[in-house]
Design a protein around this motif. Sequence first.
Motif, PDB file in Angstrom:
ATOM      1  N   TYR A 117     -12.146   0.550 -10.062  1.00 16.35           N
ATOM      2  CA  TYR A 117     -11.722  -0.159  -8.845  1.00 16.35           C
ATOM      3  C   TYR A 117     -12.199   0.614  -7.609  1.00 16.35           C
ATOM      4  O   TYR A 117     -12.779   0.039  -6.672  1.00 16.35           O
ATOM      5  CB  TYR A 117     -10.194  -0.250  -8.889  1.00 16.35           C
ATOM      6  CG  TYR A 117      -9.483  -0.909  -7.730  1.00 16.35           C
ATOM      7  CD1 TYR A 117      -9.929  -2.100  -7.168  1.00 16.35           C
ATOM      8  CD2 TYR A 117      -8.296  -0.348  -7.223  1.00 16.35           C
ATOM      9  CE1 TYR A 117      -9.229  -2.697  -6.124  1.00 16.35           C
ATOM     10  CE2 TYR A 117      -7.595  -0.950  -6.188  1.00 16.35           C
ATOM     11  CZ  TYR A 117      -8.066  -2.116  -5.637  1.00 16.35           C
ATOM     12  OH  TYR A 117      -7.372  -2.717  -4.619  1.00 16.35           O
ATOM     13  N   ARG A 171     -11.714   2.773  -0.322  1.00 14.93           N
ATOM     14  CA  ARG A 171     -11.510   1.507   0.382  1.00 14.93           C
ATOM     15  C   ARG A 171     -11.673   1.696   1.892  1.00 14.93           C
ATOM     16  O   ARG A 171     -12.148   0.802   2.593  1.00 14.93           O
ATOM     17  CB  ARG A 171     -10.111   0.968   0.062  1.00 14.93           C
ATOM     18  CG  ARG A 171      -9.827  -0.361   0.686  1.00 14.93           C
ATOM     19  CD  ARG A 171      -8.881  -1.178  -0.144  1.00 14.93           C
ATOM     20  NE  ARG A 171      -7.501  -0.803   0.073  1.00 14.93           N
ATOM     21  CZ  ARG A 171      -6.485  -1.268  -0.649  1.00 14.93           C
ATOM     22  NH1 ARG A 171      -6.704  -2.107  -1.645  1.00 14.93           N
ATOM     23  NH2 ARG A 171      -5.273  -0.915  -0.400  1.00 14.93           N
ATOM     24  N   ARG A 291       2.863  -1.964 -12.982  1.00 14.71           N
ATOM     25  CA  ARG A 291       1.588  -1.281 -12.744  1.00 14.71           C
ATOM     26  C   ARG A 291       1.889   0.094 -12.127  1.00 14.71           C
ATOM     27  O   ARG A 291       2.684   0.195 -11.198  1.00 14.71           O
ATOM     28  CB  ARG A 291       0.748  -2.137 -11.782  1.00 14.71           C
ATOM     29  CG  ARG A 291      -0.567  -1.527 -11.376  1.00 14.71           C
ATOM     30  CD  ARG A 291      -1.320  -2.512 -10.492  1.00 14.71           C
ATOM     31  NE  ARG A 291      -2.533  -1.950  -9.943  1.00 14.71           N
ATOM     32  CZ  ARG A 291      -3.000  -2.216  -8.717  1.00 14.71           C
ATOM     33  NH1 ARG A 291      -2.347  -3.060  -7.934  1.00 14.71           N
ATOM     34  NH2 ARG A 291      -4.110  -1.671  -8.288  1.00 14.71           N
ATOM     35  N   CYS A 297       2.063  -0.589  -3.635  1.00 16.58           N
ATOM     36  CA  CYS A 297       2.617  -1.335  -2.493  1.00 16.58           C
ATOM     37  C   CYS A 297       2.703  -2.823  -2.790  1.00 16.58           C
ATOM     38  O   CYS A 297       3.460  -3.533  -2.139  1.00 16.58           O
ATOM     39  CB  CYS A 297       1.743  -1.137  -1.265  1.00 16.58           C
ATOM     40  SG  CYS A 297       1.696   0.562  -0.724  1.00 16.58           S
ATOM     41  N   SER A 454      -5.623  -7.413  -6.914  1.00 15.49           N
ATOM     42  CA  SER A 454      -6.450  -6.416  -6.226  1.00 15.49           C
ATOM     43  C   SER A 454      -7.912  -6.416  -6.683  1.00 15.49           C
ATOM     44  O   SER A 454      -8.192  -6.315  -7.870  1.00 15.49           O
ATOM     45  CB  SER A 454      -5.862  -5.022  -6.457  1.00 15.49           C
ATOM     46  OG  SER A 454      -4.547  -4.988  -5.983  1.00 15.49           O
TER      47      SER A 454
HETATM   48  C1  SIN Z   1      -1.426   0.237  -2.730  1.00  9.55           C
HETATM   49  O1  SIN Z   1      -0.493   0.364  -3.477  1.00  9.55           O
HETATM   50  O2  SIN Z   1      -1.356   0.616  -1.549  1.00  9.55           O
HETATM   51  C2  SIN Z   1      -2.740  -0.355  -3.147  1.00  9.55           C
HETATM   52  C3  SIN Z   1      -2.677  -1.138  -4.367  1.00  9.55           C
HETATM   53  C4  SIN Z   1      -3.949  -1.884  -4.667  1.00  9.55           C
HETATM   54  O3  SIN Z   1      -4.993  -1.687  -4.037  1.00  9.55           O
HETATM   55  O4  SIN Z   1      -3.895  -2.715  -5.554  1.00  9.55           O
END
Ligand code: SIN
Length: 491
Positions: A117, A171, A291, A297, A454
Motif C-alpha cells: 500500500y 502518502r 484491521r 482512523c 483504502s
Molecule cells: C489511518 O489510519 O490514518 C490511515 C488508514 C488508511 O490509509 O487506510
Amino acid sequence: MASTSAFGLKDPSLLRHQGFINGQWVDAEDGKKFSVTNPATSEELGQVADLGLAQTKQAIEAASVAFKTWGKTTAKERHDLLMKFYHLMQEHHEDLSRLITLENGKPLKEAKGENVYSSSFLEWFAGEAVRTYGETIPSASSSLRNVVIKQPIGVVSILTPWNFPSAMITRKLGAALAAGCTAVIKPPAETPYTCLALTELATRAGIPPGVINIVPTHSNISEVGREMCENPTVKKISFTGSTPVAKLLSKYAAGTLKKMSIEAGGNAPFIIFDDADIDAAVEGAIACKFRHTGQTCVCANRIYVQSSVYADFASKLAEKVAAFRVGNGFDEQTTHGPLIHDRAVEKVQKHIDDAVSRGAQLIHGGKRLDGKGSFFAPTILCDVPKDALVCTEETFGPLAALVKFETEDEVIKLANDTSVGLAGYFYSRDIGRVWRVAEALEVGMVGTNTGAISQAVIPFGGVKESGLGREGSKYGIEEYLNIKYIAFGGL
Ligand code: SIN
C-alpha cells in the motif's frame, strides 16, 4: 537493546538510528536518544537520536536551500526518481515489512500489505508528477490571454502517526516530492525505524541532499512540532493524528497562514440494514473493525444493526472473532497483534467498562491478555447504549460495539451525531437506500457493501473535525501546489 542482527534484516544498512539533515545522518547535538519498544514483547528494540529545536531549524533551512534546485527539476526527472524509490521499496519488501512488525506490532502479513500500500503512493504520485496541468482561460479582452500554471508550494512539514509507519509517510512525501516540494518529516517516536529505512532508500534512489530531512524526536516533541508549524520558511503542513493535536498545530500555523492538510480522528459508523447480505456484512465488519487490531482512523467504531437482523449478525460476528489468534506478529498463526502501548490498552478498557456500566452485554473478550506486550482480547459488546463513550469517541482498539436501531432515519441521525466525519460504512441491497444513505452520511469517504476502502487512487480525507484536504488520488498532489495566474497583455 536488541543487536543489529536481532532485527533480522537482509540488508542491515537499512537500520538507521540517527536523524537525517541535508543528506547527512546526524546524532542529536546534545547526544540524547530515545528508546523504541517492540509492543509485542515490551522489550527495547533500539535507541534513536532525539533531535531538538536547533536541528529542526537546520532541517528546515536545508529543505529551503534544496527547494531552490529541486523545485526546478522537470516533472519527468521527479517521476523517474520516485519510480526508482518505488522499485527499491519493492526490492526491500521483506526488510521494510519486518521493521513495521518489529516497531508497530502488526502481523507480518499485514505489514507486508502496508508495504505494498505504501509503495503504491510513490508509484501513483510518480504518475501524477507529469500531469500537473495548467489551463488557459478565455479572455474578456482581445489584447489579453489568461494562463494558469501550477508551482510547488515550497518547504513542507510532515508529521505522521505510528499506526501506519510507512504508508502515512509515502502518502504525504510522495505527493510533496512529485509536486517539487522539499520536506522535513517528524516520524512518530513509537515507530521511527521504518521512516529512517525509507529515507535510506530515497537516498539510494538518488533523491538529492536536503530534499528529505528527518527529525526524530521524543523528549522535544512539543517544541519541534511547534517549530515545524510556526517557522515562516515552511509553507505547508501535512499532519495525520488526533483532532486535539490537529487543532493545536493549526493554531501554530495560523500565525503565518500556512496551507494545511489534516487527517484527524474518525468515529466511523458501520451500519447493517435488514436487507443486507449478513454474511458479507460480517466479513466487512471484521475487515473494517479489526484491521490492525482496531488501530486505524477509518476503523468502524460504532456498529449499528437493524433490530430484525441484530441477533443473526451478532452471533455470526462472535463466531468469527472467536477464531482470531492474538499474538506476536512474527508468529504465522497470529491474525491480530498487540496495541501500540499501555495507554491504548487503558482506553479500550475504559470504553468497555463505561458501556457495561450503562447496561451493555459483554459477548466476547473484554480484557487485557496476560503476559508481556500490550495485548487486548478482541471484544464484542451487544446492546450498547447510544450515549456510551464508545459511541461518542474513537476507541482505536479491538472493540466491536453493537448498537440496535429500528429505522433508516434514526440511524442516519445517530451516525451523523458526532463532531467528526472521516469514513462511514453500510450494508444494504436496496439501490435506492444505497444512494440515500451514501449521500446522507456526513463523512469524507463511504464504503457501501465493503469494509475496505483504502487505496492510493482515492481521495482520502474527512469532513467536520476529521480534517482538511485530501491525500492520495488526483486531488492529493494539488495540496502541494500553488495556482498562479499569468495575464499575457499587450497583444
Ligand atoms: C489511518 O489510519 O490514518 C490511515 C488508514 C488508511 O490509509 O487506510
